[in-house]
Enzyme design. Sequence first.
Site, PDB file in Angstrom:
ATOM      1  N   GLY A 191      91.298  31.510 -20.606  1.00  0.00           N
ATOM      2  CA  GLY A 191      90.348  30.644 -21.256  1.00  0.00           C
ATOM      3  C   GLY A 191      88.964  31.193 -21.186  1.00  0.00           C
ATOM      4  O   GLY A 191      88.118  30.584 -21.633  1.00  0.00           O
TER       5      GLY A 191
ATOM      6  N   SER B  64      87.574  33.647 -22.610  1.00  0.00           N
ATOM      7  CA  SER B  64      86.657  34.111 -23.962  1.00  0.00           C
ATOM      8  C   SER B  64      86.482  32.498 -24.932  1.00  0.00           C
ATOM      9  O   SER B  64      85.416  32.499 -25.241  1.00  0.00           O
ATOM     10  CB  SER B  64      87.622  35.059 -24.689  1.00  0.00           C
ATOM     11  OG  SER B  64      87.831  36.076 -24.224  1.00  0.00           O
TER      12      SER B  64
ATOM     13  N   SER C  12      88.313  40.938 -14.104  1.00  0.00           N
ATOM     14  CA  SER C  12      87.804  40.979 -12.752  1.00  0.00           C
ATOM     15  C   SER C  12      88.577  40.525 -11.661  1.00  0.00           C
ATOM     16  O   SER C  12      88.310  39.565 -11.106  1.00  0.00           O
ATOM     17  CB  SER C  12      86.258  40.751 -12.634  1.00  0.00           C
ATOM     18  OG  SER C  12      85.970  39.733 -13.289  1.00  0.00           O
TER      19      SER C  12
HETATM   20  N1  LIG Z   1      97.459  45.701 -17.254  1.00  0.00           N
HETATM   21  C1  LIG Z   1      96.517  44.820 -17.771  1.00  0.00           C
HETATM   22  N2  LIG Z   1      96.143  43.757 -17.104  1.00  0.00           N
HETATM   23  C2  LIG Z   1      95.324  42.951 -17.583  1.00  0.00           C
HETATM   24  N3  LIG Z   1      94.924  43.017 -18.636  1.00  0.00           N
HETATM   25  C3  LIG Z   1      95.256  43.618 -19.800  1.00  0.00           C
HETATM   26  C4  LIG Z   1      96.139  44.533 -19.298  1.00  0.00           C
HETATM   27  N4  LIG Z   1      96.435  45.469 -20.144  1.00  0.00           N
HETATM   28  C5  LIG Z   1      95.765  45.143 -21.508  1.00  0.00           C
HETATM   29  N5  LIG Z   1      95.104  43.692 -21.014  1.00  0.00           N
HETATM   30  C6  LIG Z   1      94.258  43.132 -21.812  1.00  0.00           C
HETATM   31  O1  LIG Z   1      92.891  43.793 -21.492  1.00  0.00           O
HETATM   32  C7  LIG Z   1      92.304  42.547 -21.058  1.00  0.00           C
HETATM   33  C8  LIG Z   1      91.681  42.885 -19.741  1.00  0.00           C
HETATM   34  O2  LIG Z   1      90.584  43.767 -19.690  1.00  0.00           O
HETATM   35  P1  LIG Z   1      89.393  43.558 -18.734  1.00  0.00           P
HETATM   36  O3  LIG Z   1      88.403  44.381 -19.064  1.00  0.00           O
HETATM   37  O4  LIG Z   1      88.853  42.245 -18.623  1.00  0.00           O
HETATM   38  O5  LIG Z   1      89.966  43.686 -17.164  1.00  0.00           O
HETATM   39  S1  LIG Z   1      89.384  44.306 -15.849  1.00  0.00           S
HETATM   40  O6  LIG Z   1      88.386  43.211 -15.498  1.00  0.00           O
HETATM   41  O7  LIG Z   1      89.039  45.507 -15.753  1.00  0.00           O
HETATM   42  O8  LIG Z   1      90.715  43.997 -14.915  1.00  0.00           O
HETATM   43  C9  LIG Z   1      93.062  41.218 -21.219  1.00  0.00           C
HETATM   44  O9  LIG Z   1      92.378  40.468 -22.176  1.00  0.00           O
HETATM   45  P2  LIG Z   1      92.114  38.886 -21.776  1.00  0.00           P
HETATM   46  O10 LIG Z   1      93.269  38.319 -22.128  1.00  0.00           O
HETATM   47  O11 LIG Z   1      91.052  38.453 -22.593  1.00  0.00           O
HETATM   48  O12 LIG Z   1      91.605  38.576 -20.364  1.00  0.00           O
HETATM   49  C10 LIG Z   1      94.432  41.704 -21.877  1.00  0.00           C
HETATM   50  O13 LIG Z   1      94.362  41.240 -23.059  1.00  0.00           O
HETATM   51  N1  LIG Z   2      91.251  23.917 -21.308  1.00  0.00           N
HETATM   52  C1  LIG Z   2      91.191  24.886 -21.990  1.00  0.00           C
HETATM   53  N2  LIG Z   2      90.283  25.936 -21.869  1.00  0.00           N
HETATM   54  C2  LIG Z   2      90.441  27.060 -22.413  1.00  0.00           C
HETATM   55  N3  LIG Z   2      91.375  27.552 -23.202  1.00  0.00           N
HETATM   56  C3  LIG Z   2      92.164  26.621 -23.223  1.00  0.00           C
HETATM   57  C4  LIG Z   2      92.281  25.284 -22.820  1.00  0.00           C
HETATM   58  N4  LIG Z   2      93.359  24.813 -23.152  1.00  0.00           N
HETATM   59  C5  LIG Z   2      94.197  25.396 -24.042  1.00  0.00           C
HETATM   60  N5  LIG Z   2      93.380  26.720 -24.100  1.00  0.00           N
HETATM   61  C6  LIG Z   2      93.810  28.018 -24.867  1.00  0.00           C
HETATM   62  O1  LIG Z   2      94.277  28.909 -24.076  1.00  0.00           O
HETATM   63  C7  LIG Z   2      93.838  30.112 -24.730  1.00  0.00           C
HETATM   64  C8  LIG Z   2      93.039  31.020 -24.016  1.00  0.00           C
HETATM   65  O2  LIG Z   2      92.939  32.221 -24.361  1.00  0.00           O
HETATM   66  P1  LIG Z   2      91.578  33.017 -24.247  1.00  0.00           P
HETATM   67  O3  LIG Z   2      90.485  32.455 -24.272  1.00  0.00           O
HETATM   68  O4  LIG Z   2      91.640  34.272 -25.166  1.00  0.00           O
HETATM   69  O5  LIG Z   2      91.724  33.839 -22.569  1.00  0.00           O
HETATM   70  P2  LIG Z   2      90.936  34.976 -21.967  1.00  0.00           P
HETATM   71  O6  LIG Z   2      89.917  35.286 -22.480  1.00  0.00           O
HETATM   72  O7  LIG Z   2      91.086  34.441 -20.339  1.00  0.00           O
HETATM   73  O8  LIG Z   2      92.156  35.978 -21.895  1.00  0.00           O
HETATM   74  C9  LIG Z   2      93.109  29.938 -25.972  1.00  0.00           C
HETATM   75  O9  LIG Z   2      94.422  29.996 -27.087  1.00  0.00           O
HETATM   76  C10 LIG Z   2      92.813  28.562 -25.950  1.00  0.00           C
HETATM   77  O10 LIG Z   2      92.815  27.695 -27.123  1.00  0.00           O
END
Ligand SMILES: Nc1ncnc2c1ncn2[C@@H]1O[C@H](COP(=O)(O)OS(=O)(=O)O)[C@@H](OP(=O)(O)O)[C@H]1O
Ligand SMILES: Nc1ncnc2c1ncn2[C@@H]1O[C@H](COP(=O)(O)OP(=O)(O)O)[C@@H](O)[C@H]1O
Length: 197
Positions: free
Chosen positions: A37, A39, A106
């Site tokens: 969550g 983003s 991170s």
């Molecule tokens: N192997 C692996 N592990 C974790 N995440 C992965 C991986 N491959 C692709 N992704 C996608 O890239 C997003 C994470 O990138 P970050 O730059 O935040 O990662 S890090 O802080 O350098 O660990 C992460 O985005 P978020 O879902 O928004 O967290 C994933 O969608």
């Molecule tokens: N309490 C909450 N806080 C944040 N996201 C939530 C919550 N409950 C449900 N969600 C859902 O979880 C998902 C989180 O996705 P996102 O924000 O892209 O995560 P991240 O950036 O950590 O990968 C979204 O679809 C969001 O609507």
Amino acid sequence: MSKNIVIHDYDISRSKRNKVNGHESFVLWFTGLSGSGKSTIANKVEEELFYKGISTYALDGDNIRSGINKGLGFSKEDRLENLRRISEVGKLFVDAGIVTIAAFVSPLISDREQVKKILGKEDLIEIFIDTSLEECEKRDVKGLYKKARAGEIKNFTGIDAPYEAPKDPEIHIQTETTEVDQAVQLIINYLEETHRI
Ligand SMILES: Nc1ncnc2c1ncn2[C@@H]1O[C@H](COP(=O)(O)OS(=O)(=O)O)[C@@H](OP(=O)(O)O)[C@H]1O
Ligand SMILES: Nc1ncnc2c1ncn2[C@@H]1O[C@H](COP(=O)(O)OP(=O)(O)O)[C@@H](O)[C@H]1O
């Protein structure tokens, strides 16, 4: 410092910018699993600050991993370099007087120690978006957990790469018991109570 590099001090300093802007500058650093969550909450926090007249900018995967950090992957070393560059960019934004929002997995304590070292403790507010792996996998917003379970993505955080939870974040949000709007309010309250805004 490299040889033959001499720092030039500019007259318009961070404190002058902060004075003109009418607010401090710092980084809100969101950490948590993919799908936790980060983003969603970061985006709404930025909106809330922006409409209060605060200068903000969000650093997120899309503008970083497809731009300045294109070419970096998800090995331990690449993540550390990814986060090092983001921290340096964040530092520039803070110097430019902007409340900077950074949302990155991170995953390691050592990754975040490096962030703290670059930005300085005073300019960093760490926000742990705490969502269980089970819930993130259930959400599977981008279908990546399914791929990771199938072995199509390697080193996926939570599956075959570690996530080390922060021990003492400034703000800790458990999204399974806190709605998005409540989470945003908790962050805004923290900023007001600590006189950051
Ligand atoms: N192997 C692996 N592990 C974790 N995440 C992965 C991986 N491959 C692709 N992704 C996608 O890239 C997003 C994470 O990138 P970050 O730059 O935040 O990662 S890090 O802080 O350098 O660990 C992460 O985005 P978020 O879902 O928004 O967290 C994933 O969608
Ligand atoms: N309490 C909450 N806080 C944040 N996201 C939530 C919550 N409950 C449900 N969600 C859902 O979880 C998902 C989180 O996705 P996102 O924000 O892209 O995560 P991240 O950036 O950590 O990968 C979204 O679809 C969001 O609507």
